[in-house]
Design an enzyme around this catalytic site. Sequence first.
Site, PDB file in Angstrom:
ATOM      1  N   GLY A  72      -4.402   7.207   9.349  1.00 22.13           N
ATOM      2  CA  GLY A  72      -4.817   7.181   7.946  1.00 22.13           C
ATOM      3  C   GLY A  72      -3.780   6.708   6.959  1.00 22.13           C
ATOM      4  O   GLY A  72      -3.879   7.004   5.775  1.00 22.13           O
ATOM      5  N   MET A 119       1.851  -2.277   9.429  1.00 23.55           N
ATOM      6  CA  MET A 119       2.681  -1.454   8.542  1.00 23.55           C
ATOM      7  C   MET A 119       3.917  -1.025   9.320  1.00 23.55           C
ATOM      8  O   MET A 119       4.018   0.102   9.801  1.00 23.55           O
ATOM      9  CB  MET A 119       1.885  -0.268   8.021  1.00 23.55           C
ATOM     10  N   HIS A 245      22.968  -7.769  36.735  1.00 20.63           N
ATOM     11  CA  HIS A 245      22.513  -6.743  37.690  1.00 20.63           C
ATOM     12  C   HIS A 245      23.538  -5.620  37.720  1.00 20.63           C
ATOM     13  O   HIS A 245      24.734  -5.910  37.760  1.00 20.63           O
ATOM     14  CB  HIS A 245      22.379  -7.349  39.086  1.00 20.63           C
TER      15      HIS A 245
HETATM   16  C1  FAD Z   1       6.533   8.934   9.327  1.00 21.65           C
HETATM   17  C2  FAD Z   1       6.695   7.452   9.439  1.00 21.65           C
HETATM   18  C3  FAD Z   1       7.382   6.922  10.520  1.00 21.65           C
HETATM   19  C4  FAD Z   1       7.549   5.551  10.621  1.00 21.65           C
HETATM   20  N1  FAD Z   1       8.220   5.036  11.702  1.00 21.65           N
HETATM   21  C5  FAD Z   1       8.373   3.725  11.819  1.00 21.65           C
HETATM   22  C6  FAD Z   1       9.084   3.177  12.922  1.00 21.65           C
HETATM   23  O1  FAD Z   1       9.561   3.891  13.800  1.00 21.65           O
HETATM   24  N2  FAD Z   1       9.220   1.838  12.999  1.00 21.65           N
HETATM   25  C7  FAD Z   1       8.687   1.016  12.051  1.00 21.65           C
HETATM   26  O2  FAD Z   1       8.835  -0.208  12.180  1.00 21.65           O
HETATM   27  N3  FAD Z   1       8.032   1.489  10.982  1.00 21.65           N
HETATM   28  C8  FAD Z   1       7.864   2.828  10.842  1.00 21.65           C
HETATM   29  N4  FAD Z   1       7.199   3.327   9.758  1.00 21.65           N
HETATM   30  C9  FAD Z   1       6.669   2.377   8.764  1.00 21.65           C
HETATM   31  C10 FAD Z   1       7.770   1.924   7.829  1.00 21.65           C
HETATM   32  O3  FAD Z   1       8.389   3.038   7.240  1.00 21.65           O
HETATM   33  C11 FAD Z   1       7.135   1.030   6.749  1.00 21.65           C
HETATM   34  O4  FAD Z   1       6.394   0.003   7.358  1.00 21.65           O
HETATM   35  C12 FAD Z   1       8.202   0.390   5.866  1.00 21.65           C
HETATM   36  O5  FAD Z   1       8.973   1.379   5.246  1.00 21.65           O
HETATM   37  C13 FAD Z   1       7.525  -0.492   4.798  1.00 21.65           C
HETATM   38  O6  FAD Z   1       8.479  -0.982   3.924  1.00 21.65           O
HETATM   39  P1  FAD Z   1       8.118  -1.300   2.426  1.00 21.65           P
HETATM   40  O7  FAD Z   1       9.365  -1.829   1.816  1.00 21.65           O
HETATM   41  O8  FAD Z   1       6.887  -2.097   2.359  1.00 21.65           O
HETATM   42  O9  FAD Z   1       7.729   0.102   1.778  1.00 21.65           O
HETATM   43  P2  FAD Z   1       8.608   1.414   1.589  1.00 21.65           P
HETATM   44  O10 FAD Z   1       9.694   1.509   2.613  1.00 21.65           O
HETATM   45  O11 FAD Z   1       7.625   2.535   1.492  1.00 21.65           O
HETATM   46  O12 FAD Z   1       9.304   1.149   0.198  1.00 21.65           O
HETATM   47  C14 FAD Z   1       8.625   1.261  -1.016  1.00 21.65           C
HETATM   48  C15 FAD Z   1       9.557   1.951  -2.002  1.00 21.65           C
HETATM   49  O13 FAD Z   1       8.986   1.901  -3.287  1.00 21.65           O
HETATM   50  C16 FAD Z   1       9.238   3.125  -3.935  1.00 21.65           C
HETATM   51  N5  FAD Z   1       8.262   3.286  -5.026  1.00 21.65           N
HETATM   52  C17 FAD Z   1       6.956   3.633  -4.936  1.00 21.65           C
HETATM   53  N6  FAD Z   1       6.405   3.666  -6.161  1.00 21.65           N
HETATM   54  C18 FAD Z   1       7.371   3.293  -7.050  1.00 21.65           C
HETATM   55  C19 FAD Z   1       7.426   3.108  -8.457  1.00 21.65           C
HETATM   56  N7  FAD Z   1       6.358   3.310  -9.235  1.00 21.65           N
HETATM   57  N8  FAD Z   1       8.587   2.711  -8.995  1.00 21.65           N
HETATM   58  C20 FAD Z   1       9.681   2.487  -8.219  1.00 21.65           C
HETATM   59  N9  FAD Z   1       9.693   2.648  -6.895  1.00 21.65           N
HETATM   60  C21 FAD Z   1       8.550   3.044  -6.314  1.00 21.65           C
HETATM   61  C22 FAD Z   1       9.085   4.151  -2.832  1.00 21.65           C
HETATM   62  O14 FAD Z   1       9.735   5.348  -3.150  1.00 21.65           O
HETATM   63  C23 FAD Z   1       9.782   3.416  -1.671  1.00 21.65           C
HETATM   64  O15 FAD Z   1      11.150   3.680  -1.608  1.00 21.65           O
HETATM   65  C24 FAD Z   1       7.024   4.704   9.632  1.00 21.65           C
HETATM   66  C25 FAD Z   1       6.352   5.241   8.538  1.00 21.65           C
HETATM   67  C26 FAD Z   1       6.169   6.600   8.444  1.00 21.65           C
HETATM   68  C27 FAD Z   1       5.431   7.154   7.256  1.00 21.65           C
END
Ligand code: FAD
Length: 266
Positions: A72, A119, A245
């Site tokens: 989800g 994701m 190896h």
């Molecule tokens: C529990 C969990 C485990 C995971 N494990 C893995 C893994 O092992 N390997 C893997 O490849 N991926 C993993 N993921 C997925 C991975 O974390 C995400 O795909 C990745 O972080 C996406 O990067 P992003 O930069 O798009 O978003 P994010 O890393 O979520 O960055 C977005 C940022 O924007 C900030 N933000 C939000 N709203 C605002 C606002 N209004 N103003 C300013 N800042 C804001 C947030 O705080 C966050 O820091 C996992 C995710 C979860 C939830």
Amino acid sequence: MVEFLDKVLGPMDQEVSTAFQKLLVKQGIEFRLGAKVTGVEKTESGAKVTFEPVKGGEAETLDADVVLVATGRKPYTEGLGLEEAGVKLDERGRVEIDGHFKTNVDGIYAIGDVVKGAMLAHKAEDEGVALAEILAGQAGHVNYDAIPSVVYTEPEVASVGKTEEELKKAGVDYKVGKFPFMANGRARAMLKTDGFVKILVDAKTDRVLGAHILGAGAGDLIAEAALLMEFGGASEDLARTSHAHPTLSEAVREAAFAAFAKPIHI
Ligand SMILES: Cc1cc2nc3c(=O)[nH]c(=O)nc-3n(C[C@H](O)[C@H](O)[C@H](O)COP(=O)(O)OP(=O)(O)OC[C@H]3O[C@@H](n4cnc5c(N)ncnc54)[C@H](O)[C@@H]3O)c2cc1C
């Protein structure tokens, strides 16, 4: 584990998924597949989970110490002012972008979890790099066909490219090369012989179309297949590359040998 689908590991290769589930059953994990959770109630000792067959039928309950919800995830786009800026979202609430990460509004770009695609952290990272390059006037690019996925369990599961099911559906003529860790010296020395490497190649060109690994170190081993696919490589390229190896990586090489000719050690 209560799972909506009738298989574990969602979209991963069916053979890998079946073998993985068997290993987890041996570890004592019970599965209820094709079952949907309809409610979780907190109890004094933990939680009571209610679920019922997806196809319809009697509801059941199970007692749990803790409940891990591993489904989800959705893009978190609320409160970013997207609506005010006029940025278009798609039907699943993701920011719509073109092939260069540009939204419908000039000067606004999007990458990572808020846009389409897996994701995953490394997908977001690759898109970030590509976009920075594009903005700097260079040719940024992400090859979405060569992004690996890893399940960090014991043993690990890793995959890149197409599954056998996807190739069948697309009518692609393919060959399979497989090698079990049971026949790999390092895996035997480590007492980690569960699992196998499976490589899928185009039957005519030998180009690698997908690689699937179940076993110790799968998450690291998959990088070799991803690199090969990034360069449009063939299983023969991998098989003819010297591998130290005794290493687990020899199992990857042997699977490539199996795809284009035959493995050496079985
Ligand atoms: C529990 C969990 C485990 C995971 N494990 C893995 C893994 O092992 N390997 C893997 O490849 N991926 C993993 N993921 C997925 C991975 O974390 C995400 O795909 C990745 O972080 C996406 O990067 P992003 O930069 O798009 O978003 P994010 O890393 O979520 O960055 C977005 C940022 O924007 C900030 N933000 C939000 N709203 C605002 C606002 N209004 N103003 C300013 N800042 C804001 C947030 O705080 C966050 O820091 C996992 C995710 C979860 C939830």
